[in-house]
Scaffold this active site. Structure first.
Site, PDB file in Angstrom:
ATOM      1  N   ASP A 247       0.852  -1.179   0.000  1.00 51.17           N
ATOM      2  CA  ASP A 247       0.000   0.000   0.000  1.00 51.17           C
ATOM      3  C   ASP A 247       0.898   1.243   0.000  1.00 51.17           C
ATOM      4  O   ASP A 247       2.119   1.160   0.123  1.00 51.17           O
ATOM      5  CB  ASP A 247      -0.959  -0.031   1.211  1.00 51.17           C
ATOM      6  CG  ASP A 247      -2.201   0.787   0.960  1.00 51.17           C
ATOM      7  OD1 ASP A 247      -3.243   0.494   1.561  1.00 51.17           O
ATOM      8  OD2 ASP A 247      -2.136   1.722   0.132  1.00 51.17           O
TER       9      ASP A 247
HETATM   10  C1  GLC Z   1      -4.326   4.284  -0.311  1.00 56.22           C
HETATM   11  C2  GLC Z   1      -5.240   3.122   0.050  1.00 56.22           C
HETATM   12  C3  GLC Z   1      -5.282   2.037  -0.978  1.00 56.22           C
HETATM   13  C4  GLC Z   1      -5.101   2.644  -2.353  1.00 56.22           C
HETATM   14  C5  GLC Z   1      -3.691   3.186  -2.433  1.00 56.22           C
HETATM   15  C6  GLC Z   1      -3.411   3.874  -3.782  1.00 56.22           C
HETATM   16  O1  GLC Z   1      -3.644   4.693   0.826  1.00 56.22           O
HETATM   17  O2  GLC Z   1      -5.016   2.506   1.313  1.00 56.22           O
HETATM   18  O3  GLC Z   1      -6.547   1.360  -0.832  1.00 56.22           O
HETATM   19  O4  GLC Z   1      -5.307   1.661  -3.358  1.00 56.22           O
HETATM   20  O5  GLC Z   1      -3.413   4.081  -1.383  1.00 56.22           O
HETATM   21  O6  GLC Z   1      -4.220   4.995  -3.914  1.00 56.22           O
END
Ligand code: GLC
Length: 703
Positions: A247
């Site tokens: 993430d």
């Molecule tokens: C965010 C979220 C995740 C998302 C990623 C990219 O922090 O936790 O669900 O896909 O970053 O945007």
């Protein structure tokens, strides 16, 4: 490939369109030229996609195309209901169709991978991300995970209507302590295997291309550094062969977790735990070459990760053509956008849940001449989009007011907010009351703004914000028929509202066609079919609340002192999982079990007669639950094992059968393996998880 170029394929950088995490947007062009970037996120649009891909193909040494990613969660240009709303449809075909439509629109603009479906089981409405997920139930979430994977990915990732899907967030993110965003999640391995991971198993069985570990730690082990879960469970037990994408900045945040002393150690720990791609922390690109030189990371493992990434790019057809395939995506999308908008309208219709309807006030007659639309969400298009609305635009979104005006062009509509969505200001309430003077019916539009749910949007109070209650009670005191429309990303705890309103609709955040779908339900063009994918709390103090709890040694018994209850409120939800009214009236008769004794390899067969006593045809939703009465591990009092939707004309009766394979009775045993045990089971059918509405039979399993 040089070691640095290999590390480059494992490096994902955020682009310019949207910021979805902490930190600044980085300059990418030079890094792409140097082969230090393998993928970008938050990018779409022909011009920018062509620009960055051309740098990668023509100005870098190896010319490897970029993997371009974005959060296409519930639509791209056409916005569908939020996932929690769409879960109310209990309609796998719809889930697949909306994902396919979103994939078509996003791929046309150069996106190749979406960070969806989000499959986090959520039982605590304080957590803002409940809105993005499948609700509280494992069986339902597994259906959604499989359907969304099929919808996004289609039959071949190389199709111009396909996106690689990412099942997220691997493991138990919805169990964060006290519903507080990013907090620790302390769940047992049994609960992890039994409740939180099966939806991911379903997505993997459907071929999901990527998995994203969650931000949280589980019992002190951050998911981004959890080799047991990312290797033993994900790769070995669940058989996942795709790409693991961290993430946003999660590798670097291992320092905040306190499990890595610097970015180098964080990179080594995350990579050796099973993370293939580092999203935005620049840890892998700067550390992995050195880590290989120092023997901290094996070159063989690096090659395996890079191979998985390149294989995904190849499956997506990026080596053949990484550019948006459609000559003019706006025309292509325009042609299909009309189809997508009618799909969005259907999805919104099926997402609306009729919670209460006193004296059958709804549906309203179209002969109405005077309506008042009151509240901060009566004409708020932006709120209809919810969080993660990607490239959706509010100016193309139909508000409630617009939908009602279109449906009743000759009806006089009064429109006034009365209060702000959030502020405690009551100064405009008197004007709102004035606007209701001539109204035959009042539509009171309350709830949350789009920013009050989604990521980093946990709430300690899950009631109607600001001065909305003051407005509502003033409106109720007028003594006119009041229909409440709840726009929200979570169930709102408001017993006072359900008590006084004449009818309440959970309208969640319905997307581009919100207003038209609402009017379709309000005026009876469509008979509501939405059913709750969550247990609706009476108060935040009940969280986490869910139907399939274990009985405990002193089961919940209303009125029994020494039982699992509260002294200040009922322990039952305001509305049970599966709740949702119809304009028809269904009753269940004669539930029978045709197989009093079953064996391994067999099926449990039951049948129930269903009757529509209402004045119009409608669709009933039947839930089939089981209970394992005695096992080596305490089992939940109810477990959903299947759903049947049946359309019946007025007065029609139908025999509905349901078959359950014996293997579906297996559970996570004492040794954490799938276990089937002989013994007596109960099987139930009902129109929700409300025990009072369940019909019961029993059968014996012999092995
Ligand atoms: C965010 C979220 C995740 C998302 C990623 C990219 O922090 O936790 O669900 O896909 O970053 O945007």
């Amino acid at each position: 490939m040089t070691l640095e170029e290999k590390a480059g394929q494992l490096n994902m950088v955020a682009s310019f369109r949207a910021v979805t995490g902490p930190g600044e947007i980085q300059e990418v062009d030079e890094s792409i030229r140097l082969g230090r970037v393998g993928s970008l996120l938050n990018i779409w649009g022909r011009e920018e996609v062509v620009r960055v891909q051309r740098i990668a193909l023509e100005e870098s040494r190896l010319g490897i195309p970029l993997l371009l990613c974005h959060d296409i969660i519930h639509g791209h240009r056409t916005i569908f209901p939020t996932p929690l709303a769409e879960a109310c449809s209990f309609n796998p075909a719809l889930w697949e169709q909306t994902a396919h439509a979103a994939a078509q629109e996003a791929r046309a603009e150069g996106v190749a991978l979406t960070f969806a479906p989000m499959l986090d089981i959520a039982r605590d409405a304080r957590w803002g991300r409940m809105v993005e997920g499948p609700g509280e139930d494992t069986w339902l979430a597994a259906q959604i995970g499989a359907a969304k994977t099929r919808g996004f990915q289609g039959k071949d990732l190389n199709f111009t209507t396909s996106l690689a899907a990412t099942a997220k967030h691997f493991g138990a993110y919805g169990a964060v302590t006290a519903g507080r965003e990013y907090a620790s999640a302390d769940v047992s391995e049994r609960t992890l295997l039994e409740v939180y991971l099966p939806p991911f198993a379903a997505a993997i069985a459907a071929g999901v291309a990527a998995i994203m570990p969650a931000f949280n730690d589980i019992a002190g082990l951050p998911m981004t550094a959890n080799a047991h879960l990312l290797k033993d469970i994900l790769r070995q037990r669940l058989g996942f062969k795709g790409v693991v994408i961290s993430d946003y900045n999660a590798v670097a945040e291992l320092l905040n977790h306190g499990v890595a002393q610097d970015l180098f150690e964080a990179a080594v720990l995350a990579f050796n735990s099973g993370v293939d791609i580092d999203m935005t922390s620049n840890a892998f690109i700067n550390a992995l070459p050195l880590a290989v030189d120092r023997g901290r990371v094996s070159l063989h493992e690096i090659d395996s990760s890079v191979r998985r990434v390149l294989h995904l790019k190849e499956r997506l057809g990026l080596f053949d053509n990484p550019y948006p395939r459609d000559p003019s995506p706006s025309k292509i999308v325009k042609k299909d956008q009309d189809l997508h908008r009618s799909l969005a309208r259907q999805a919104a219709q099926e997402s609306i849940v009729l919670l209460t309807n006193k004296d059958q006030l709804l549906p309203l007659q179209e002969t109405l001449t005077h309506l008042a639309m009151i509240g901060p969400f009566a004409d708020d298009a932006a709120a209809m989009l919810g969080s993660w609305a990607s490239a959706g635009h509010e100016e193309k979104t139909v508000s409630f007011f617009e939908g009602v005006r279109t449906a009743l062009p000759n009806c006089h509509l009064e429109l006034i907010a009365g209060v702000d969505a959030i502020k405690e200001d009551i100064s405009e309430i008197s004007h709102a009351l004035e606007a209701c003077r001539e109204a035959q019916v009042i539509l009171l539009c309350l709830g949350e703004t789009a920013e009050m749910s989604g990521e980093a949007a946990s709430r300690t109070d899950i009631g109607a914000p600001g001065a909305q209650r003051a407005l509502a009670e003033a409106i109720f005191n007028l003594g006119k028929p009041v229909i409440v429309l709840l726009t929200s990303g979570r169930p709102l705890a408001a017993p006072w509202l359900f008590e006084r309103a004449d009818a309440v609709l959970a309208t969640w955040q319905l997307g581009s066609e919100a207003g038209h779908a609402l009017a379709d339900i309000l005026f009876g063009a469509v008979n509501p079919t939405g059913r709750l994918p969550i247990s609706w709390p009476r108060a935040v103090g009940q969280a986490p609340i869910y139907y399939n709890q274990r009985a405990t040694g002193r089961p919940t018994e209303i009125g029994v002192h020494y039982s699992s209850c509260y002294i200040d409120m009922l322990a039952t939800p305001q509305f049970p999982f599966g709740h949702g009214l119809s304009y028809s009236l269904f009753s269940l008769l004669e539930f029978s079990c045709l197989t009093p004794l079953v064996k391994r390899g067999g099926c449990v067969e039951v049948g129930v007669r269903l009757r529509n006593n209402g004045s119009r045809s409608g669709e009933a939703t039947l839930f089939f639950f089981i209970r394992d009465l005695v096992a080596s591990v305490a089992r939940p009092v109810l477990e959903l094992k299947g759903v049947k939707k049946v359309i019946l004309a007025q007065g029609q009766e139908e025999q509905v059968s349901f078959s359950l394979a014996v293997e579906e009775l297996a559970f996570i045993g004492r040794e954490l393996d799938m276990t089937l045990e002989a013994g007596r089971f109960e099987i139930f059918v009902g129109q929700s998880a409300d025990p009072a509405g369940l019909l019961k039979q029993s059968f014996d399993l012999s092995l």
